[in-house]
Design a protein around this motif. Structure first.
Motif, PDB file in Angstrom:
ATOM      1  N   GLU A  68       0.821  -1.209   0.000  1.00 54.40           N
ATOM      2  CA  GLU A  68       0.000   0.000   0.000  1.00 54.40           C
ATOM      3  C   GLU A  68       0.861   1.267   0.000  1.00 54.40           C
ATOM      4  O   GLU A  68       1.927   1.314   0.613  1.00 54.40           O
ATOM      5  N   VAL A  69       0.362   2.289  -0.691  1.00 57.88           N
ATOM      6  CA  VAL A  69       1.108   3.536  -0.867  1.00 57.88           C
ATOM      7  C   VAL A  69       0.176   4.728  -0.692  1.00 57.88           C
ATOM      8  O   VAL A  69      -1.044   4.592  -0.599  1.00 57.88           O
ATOM      9  N   LEU A  70       0.780   5.910  -0.661  1.00 64.58           N
ATOM     10  CA  LEU A  70       0.028   7.164  -0.635  1.00 64.58           C
ATOM     11  C   LEU A  70      -0.117   7.696  -2.056  1.00 64.58           C
ATOM     12  O   LEU A  70       0.862   7.701  -2.815  1.00 64.58           O
ATOM     13  N   PRO A  71      -1.283   8.175  -2.446  1.00 63.12           N
ATOM     14  CA  PRO A  71      -1.423   8.807  -3.765  1.00 63.12           C
ATOM     15  C   PRO A  71      -0.448   9.962  -3.970  1.00 63.12           C
ATOM     16  O   PRO A  71       0.096  10.135  -5.065  1.00 63.12           O
ATOM     17  N   LEU A  72      -0.204  10.750  -2.914  1.00 62.49           N
ATOM     18  CA  LEU A  72       0.733  11.869  -3.043  1.00 62.49           C
ATOM     19  C   LEU A  72       2.125  11.372  -3.391  1.00 62.49           C
ATOM     20  O   LEU A  72       2.827  11.967  -4.220  1.00 62.49           O
ATOM     21  N   ASP A  73       2.547  10.262  -2.787  1.00 62.21           N
ATOM     22  CA  ASP A  73       3.867   9.710  -3.080  1.00 62.21           C
ATOM     23  C   ASP A  73       3.978   9.266  -4.533  1.00 62.21           C
ATOM     24  O   ASP A  73       5.023   9.431  -5.168  1.00 62.21           O
ATOM     25  N   MET A  74       2.913   8.661  -5.053  1.00 67.06           N
ATOM     26  CA  MET A  74       2.957   8.201  -6.438  1.00 67.06           C
ATOM     27  C   MET A  74       3.076   9.381  -7.397  1.00 67.06           C
ATOM     28  O   MET A  74       3.854   9.342  -8.365  1.00 67.06           O
ATOM     29  N   ALA A  75       2.330  10.446  -7.134  1.00 67.62           N
ATOM     30  CA  ALA A  75       2.456  11.649  -7.967  1.00 67.62           C
ATOM     31  C   ALA A  75       3.855  12.230  -7.871  1.00 67.62           C
ATOM     32  O   ALA A  75       4.439  12.662  -8.869  1.00 67.62           O
ATOM     33  N   ALA A  76       4.418  12.212  -6.672  1.00 67.75           N
ATOM     34  CA  ALA A  76       5.760  12.767  -6.474  1.00 67.75           C
ATOM     35  C   ALA A  76       6.817  11.942  -7.199  1.00 67.75           C
ATOM     36  O   ALA A  76       7.735  12.486  -7.818  1.00 67.75           O
ATOM     37  N   ALA A  77       6.698  10.613  -7.125  1.00 63.05           N
ATOM     38  CA  ALA A  77       7.687   9.743  -7.781  1.00 63.05           C
ATOM     39  C   ALA A  77       7.658   9.939  -9.291  1.00 63.05           C
ATOM     40  O   ALA A  77       8.705  10.016  -9.944  1.00 63.05           O
ATOM     41  N   TYR A  78       6.463  10.022  -9.878  1.00 66.47           N
ATOM     42  CA  TYR A  78       6.352  10.235 -11.320  1.00 66.47           C
ATOM     43  C   TYR A  78       6.871  11.615 -11.714  1.00 66.47           C
ATOM     44  O   TYR A  78       7.376  11.810 -12.821  1.00 66.47           O
ATOM     45  N   SER A  79       6.759  12.594 -10.805  1.00 62.49           N
ATOM     46  CA  SER A  79       7.247  13.932 -11.123  1.00 62.49           C
ATOM     47  C   SER A  79       8.758  13.966 -11.279  1.00 62.49           C
ATOM     48  O   SER A  79       9.305  14.844 -11.951  1.00 62.49           O
ATOM     49  N   VAL A  80       9.464  12.991 -10.668  1.00 62.54           N
ATOM     50  CA  VAL A  80      10.917  12.897 -10.857  1.00 62.54           C
ATOM     51  C   VAL A  80      11.224  12.596 -12.322  1.00 62.54           C
ATOM     52  O   VAL A  80      12.188  13.123 -12.893  1.00 62.54           O
ATOM     53  N   LEU A  81      10.411  11.770 -12.953  1.00 61.20           N
ATOM     54  CA  LEU A  81      10.587  11.487 -14.380  1.00 61.20           C
ATOM     55  C   LEU A  81      10.289  12.720 -15.207  1.00 61.20           C
ATOM     56  O   LEU A  81      11.018  13.051 -16.144  1.00 61.20           O
TER      57      LEU A  81
END
Length: 361
Positions: free
Chosen positions: A140-153
């Motif tokens: 399980e993860v946080l939606p905010l974390d997923m958006a943040a990780a993709y923003s690195v790309l």
């Protein structure tokens, strides 16, 4: 997963911010982007061909209590063989299970943490305690974390710490009391790796991809995700300037999720509707053209030899093996086009059927 926490704070009608709530839901195949980046960072080519059977059995990354791990594709589909790029567009589980066997589950965890997934412990052995399923998004993860990780790309490897407050002004001060609009960034990923990931993930929104109906009228990339039984459905995507995650489901009553569909449908459509509004007035910035991954592979080989660099190989024309390459590596024909962009911001949309956005950066 963990049992659902009690909603509210002891008062009727209490609210919980699902965007930042600890371990809100399994991300499904949106997690495969972390596998992909780990592989690219190890020099695995997007053109690498993998077998893509309907099911895949492995013992390499099984947790210690399992003798074997059994992975199957969504809907039981078999694809013969396909490239890593194609397997990403189609979200093929068996290819990604084989990829996890090659790059290592624990290395995927370390990459996820580096890109901003705060629910991951980089020192924990997900290989022995979770197994291959970890690479398919079962933690399980946080939606905010997923958006943040993709923003690195989106930011070509630059990471900015997310904030749920963009800025605060005061009627008595000229300058904002709090201003997170220009966060400090850190280069955590090779730009070549980010560029190659972006080029692959753009295909998810094109015809033949799992989210072809979510294409914008500007360059964009992303990944769909669906958990078992369609309890949770995701789409996480981005332009070069904005990253957004959409997660749909009901944590307290998972069977009540009215979506009950894969992430390429309502979540992707919601993402596209939001992004069209959020990017109005923004320039149509393109992603940088990806350079070849060969320099990364060469550096890894030097490291494996204890730092000994053998130098370029010589194959003179007229001698056995000379006169060029056979077959030639198409990656080496890549053209580098530098695109100067500002670091991407990120937003997240998490839904119990009333999406809202929290921009940061």
């Amino acid at each position: 997963g963990n049992p659902p926490e009690t909603e509210g704070s002891g008062h009727d009608g209490g609210q919980v911010n699902l965007t930042t709530r600890q371990k809100w839901a399994q991300p499904g195949s949106t997690w495969k982007v972390l596998d992909l980046v780990t592989a690219l960072d190890k020099g695995v080519s997007p053109n690498r061909v993998f077998p893509a059977p309907a099911s895949y059995t492995t013992r390499k990354n099984c947790k210690t209590t399992d003798k074997t791990c059994y992975i199957r594709n969504y809907g039981g589909s078999a694809y013969g063989s396909m490239t890593l790029e194609q397997a990403t567009w189609k979200s093929v589980n068996t290819v990604y299970a084989a990829l996890a066997d090659e790059v290592g589950v624990n290395d995927i965890a370390k990459m996820a943490y580096k890109l901003g997934i705060t629910t991951i412990d980089p020192n924990y052995s997900y290989k022995t305690n979770v197994g291959t399923q970890f690479a398919l998004g079962n933690k399980e993860v946080l939606p905010l974390d997923m958006a943040a990780a993709y923003s690195v790309l989106a930011g070509r490897g630059q990471k900015a710490t997310p904030s749920t407050i963009r800025y605060i002004t005061s009627p008595t001060q000229a300058e904002p009391v709090l201003d997170n609009r220009n966060p400090k960034t850190e280069q955590v990923l090779d730009p070549v790796v980010a560029d190659n990931a972006n080029a692959i993930l753009e295909g998810v929104l094109k015809p033949g991809g799992t989210a072809s109906g979510a294409a914008l009228n500007r360059p964009a990339a992303g990944k769909t995700g669906t958990t078992d039984g369609q309890v949770f459905a995701w789409f996480v995507g981005y332009t070069p300037l904005l990253s957004t995650a959409v997660a749909m489901g009901d944590r307290a009553s998972p069977d009540n999720n009215p979506a009950r569909q894969d992430g390429g449908k309502l979540p992707a459509q919601t993402w596209a509707s939001y992004m069209r509004k959020a990017t109005e007035g923004q320039p149509k910035v393109t992603f940088s053209e990806p350079d070849a991954l060969k320099p990364i592979r060469d550096a890894l080989e030097v490291r494996a030899r204890g730092g000994i660099n053998l130098g370029p190989q010589s194959s003179p024309t007229g001698l056995p093996g000379g006169g060029g390459c056979s077959p030639c590596d198409a990656e080496l024909e890549a053209v580098v086009v530098e695109q100067a962009t500002t670091p991407a911001t990120a937003a997240t949309t998490t839904s119990q059927f009333d999406p809202g956005a929290v921009p940061f950066g």
